[in-house]
Scaffold this motif. Structure first.
Motif, short mmCIF file in Angstrom:
data_model
loop_
_atom_site.label_atom_id
_atom_site.label_comp_id
_atom_site.label_asym_id
_atom_site.label_seq_id
_atom_site.Cartn_x
_atom_site.Cartn_y
_atom_site.Cartn_z
N ILE A 229 0.84 -1.20 0.00
CA ILE A 229 0.00 0.00 0.00
C ILE A 229 0.88 1.25 0.00
CG2 ILE A 229 -1.65 1.35 1.36
CD1 ILE A 229 -2.85 -1.32 2.31
N ALA A 230 1.90 1.24 0.86
CA ALA A 230 2.81 2.39 0.94
C ALA A 230 3.57 2.57 -0.37
CB ALA A 230 3.79 2.20 2.10
N ALA A 231 4.03 1.47 -0.96
CA ALA A 231 4.81 1.54 -2.19
C ALA A 231 3.98 2.06 -3.36
CB ALA A 231 5.38 0.16 -2.52
N VAL A 232 2.75 1.58 -3.47
CA VAL A 232 1.89 2.01 -4.58
C VAL A 232 1.45 3.46 -4.39
CG1 VAL A 232 -0.35 1.62 -5.70
CG2 VAL A 232 1.10 -0.32 -5.11
N ASN A 233 1.17 3.87 -3.16
CA ASN A 233 0.83 5.27 -2.90
C ASN A 233 1.99 6.19 -3.25
OD1 ASN A 233 -1.83 5.03 -2.02
ND2 ASN A 233 -1.23 4.56 0.07
N ARG A 234 3.20 5.75 -2.92
CA ARG A 234 4.38 6.55 -3.25
C ARG A 234 4.55 6.64 -4.77
NH1 ARG A 234 7.47 4.13 -0.17
NH2 ARG A 234 8.35 2.59 -1.60
N ALA A 235 4.36 5.52 -5.46
CA ALA A 235 4.48 5.52 -6.92
C ALA A 235 3.42 6.40 -7.55
CB ALA A 235 4.35 4.08 -7.44
N ALA A 236 2.21 6.41 -6.97
CA ALA A 236 1.13 7.25 -7.50
C ALA A 236 1.46 8.73 -7.32
CB ALA A 236 -0.18 6.91 -6.80
N ALA A 237 2.05 9.08 -6.17
CA ALA A 237 2.42 10.47 -5.93
C ALA A 237 3.49 10.93 -6.93
CB ALA A 237 2.93 10.63 -4.49
N LEU A 238 4.48 10.09 -7.16
CA LEU A 238 5.53 10.42 -8.13
C LEU A 238 4.97 10.55 -9.54
CD1 LEU A 238 8.42 8.10 -6.87
CD2 LEU A 238 8.33 10.60 -6.74
N HIS A 239 4.04 9.64 -9.88
CA HIS A 239 3.41 9.68 -11.19
C HIS A 239 2.62 10.98 -11.37
CE1 HIS A 239 1.55 8.19 -14.86
NE2 HIS A 239 0.38 8.55 -14.37
N SER A 240 1.95 11.43 -10.31
CA SER A 240 1.19 12.68 -10.38
C SER A 240 2.10 13.87 -10.61
CB SER A 240 0.39 12.88 -9.08
OG SER A 240 -0.58 11.86 -8.93
N PHE A 241 3.21 13.91 -9.87
CA PHE A 241 4.17 15.01 -10.04
C PHE A 241 4.74 15.03 -11.46
CE2 PHE A 241 4.60 15.08 -5.30
CZ PHE A 241 4.29 16.43 -5.14
N LYS A 242 5.13 13.87 -11.94
CA LYS A 242 5.71 13.79 -13.29
C LYS A 242 4.70 14.22 -14.35
CE LYS A 242 9.07 10.14 -12.28
NZ LYS A 242 9.46 8.74 -12.55
N SER A 243 3.45 13.76 -14.17
CA SER A 243 2.42 14.10 -15.14
C SER A 243 2.13 15.59 -15.13
CB SER A 243 1.13 13.32 -14.82
OG SER A 243 1.33 11.94 -14.91
N PHE A 244 2.08 16.17 -13.93
CA PHE A 244 1.76 17.60 -13.82
C PHE A 244 2.88 18.46 -14.41
CE2 PHE A 244 2.15 21.60 -11.47
CZ PHE A 244 0.92 22.18 -11.79
N PHE A 245 4.09 18.21 -13.95
CA PHE A 245 5.21 19.04 -14.40
C PHE A 245 5.58 18.76 -15.86
CE2 PHE A 245 5.93 19.28 -9.77
CZ PHE A 245 5.91 20.66 -9.64
N GLY A 246 5.29 17.52 -16.29
CA GLY A 246 5.54 17.19 -17.69
C GLY A 246 4.62 17.94 -18.60
N SER A 247 3.33 18.01 -18.23
CA SER A 247 2.36 18.73 -19.04
C SER A 247 2.57 20.23 -18.96
CB SER A 247 0.92 18.40 -18.59
OG SER A 247 0.73 18.79 -17.24
N TYR A 248 3.05 20.69 -17.79
CA TYR A 248 3.29 22.12 -17.61
C TYR A 248 4.48 22.58 -18.46
CZ TYR A 248 4.17 26.57 -15.28
OH TYR A 248 4.34 27.90 -15.01
N SER A 249 5.56 21.76 -18.48
CA SER A 249 6.76 22.15 -19.22
C SER A 249 6.57 22.09 -20.72
CB SER A 249 7.93 21.24 -18.82
OG SER A 249 7.65 19.90 -19.13
N SER A 250 5.56 21.31 -21.16
CA SER A 250 5.34 21.17 -22.60
C SER A 250 4.51 22.34 -23.18
CB SER A 250 4.64 19.84 -22.90
OG SER A 250 3.35 19.81 -22.30
N ARG A 251 4.03 23.22 -22.31
CA ARG A 251 3.22 24.34 -22.79
C ARG A 251 4.08 25.40 -23.50
NH1 ARG A 251 -0.65 25.24 -17.42
NH2 ARG A 251 -1.64 23.19 -17.50
#
Length: 251
Positions: A229-251
């Motif tokens: 549970i802890a590992a998947v939650n951590r992976a989800a948080a990292l995925h959210s950050f990458k998705s957000f900043f990835g989409s932001y930098s591509s603007r």
């Protein structure tokens, strides 16, 4: 003891109301709940001498490998094949797990568990059926961890113990955490890591977990679900950050 008493919650079909029947079973040392149930099926007569229909349940391996004999025994979900009569309180009360629909008596329909596995792509994709040579080697520490996670045999016990898995919730259940972690740590399965993580971040996903840890207490294989549970939650948080900043930098 000369005999034991089974109090079984029965249900004739998915739409009928449940009811209880008592059975007297001759005792012998080291018998398990499956042995007692087999006696009621061979001699379908209640404790008060009334003839009835044979009790229905599922079983296969009788070695705590297949998971189909899962039921609630004296209030605790577990496998009937490893539940020894000598170690249980008497009378012994049996009922079906209520996480999923009852088909008949102690048989439930676990189809939703397998639908959950499909949703999070809980398999290792391969490129065709031809021989493409050996895959990448897995780190020994990861292999040992993956082996513990691979012990899950979709018995549904953790699902029944989890207060967040019910007919008012879309939560896929605690067993999904370890399945995602197991497939994501695989050198080939890691290629679909983001897809699995994102699928479990949607409806019925990880936000439905209340971290009650009931799943860890009842798991027959001692799978470290809390760690998953802890590992998947951590992976989800990292995925959210990458998705957000990835989409932001591509603007």
């Amino acid at each position: 003891m000369e005999e034991i008493t089974l109090i079984i919650e029965r249900q004739d079909d998915p739409d009928s109301a449940p009811y209880e029947e008592e059975f007297a079973v001759p005792y012998r040392p080291n018998m398990n709940v499956i042995t007692a149930l087999m006696h009621t099926q061979k001699n379908p007569v209640t404790k008060d001498g009334r003839k009835t229909t044979p009790v229905q349940w599922e079983m296969s391996c009788l070695e705590e490998v297949c998971g189909v004999c899962s039921m609630v025994i004296n209030g605790t979900p577990r496998q009937a094949c490893t539940a020894l009569v000598d170690q249980l309180e008497h009378p012994i009360r049996l009922r079906p797990m209520r996480t999923y629909p009852v088909v008949r008596d102690l048989i439930i329909d676990r189809e939703k568990m397998f639908d959950a596995l499909k949703k999070i792509k809980a398999w290792i994709p391969i490129d065709g059926t031809y021989d493409i040579g050996p895959g990448p080697r897995m780190d020994e520490n990861k292999r040992e961890m993956a082996y513990e996670l691979s012990k899950c045999f979709t018995c549904g016990v953790c699902q029944d113990a989890c207060p967040n898995v019910n007919d008012k919730s879309d939560f896929l259940g605690p067993f999904v955490f370890s399945q995602i972690r197991l497939k994501n740590v695989h050198p080939t399965g890691e290629m679909d890591k983001d897809e699995r993580t994102e699928a479990f971040m949607g409806k019925g996903g990880l936000q439905g977990c209340g971290n009650s840890q009931n799943c860890v207490k009842v798991c027959p294989k001692g799978i470290p679900i809390t760690t998953s549970i802890a590992a998947v939650n951590r992976a989800a948080a990292l995925h959210s950050f990458k998705s957000f900043f990835g989409s932001y930098s591509s603007r």
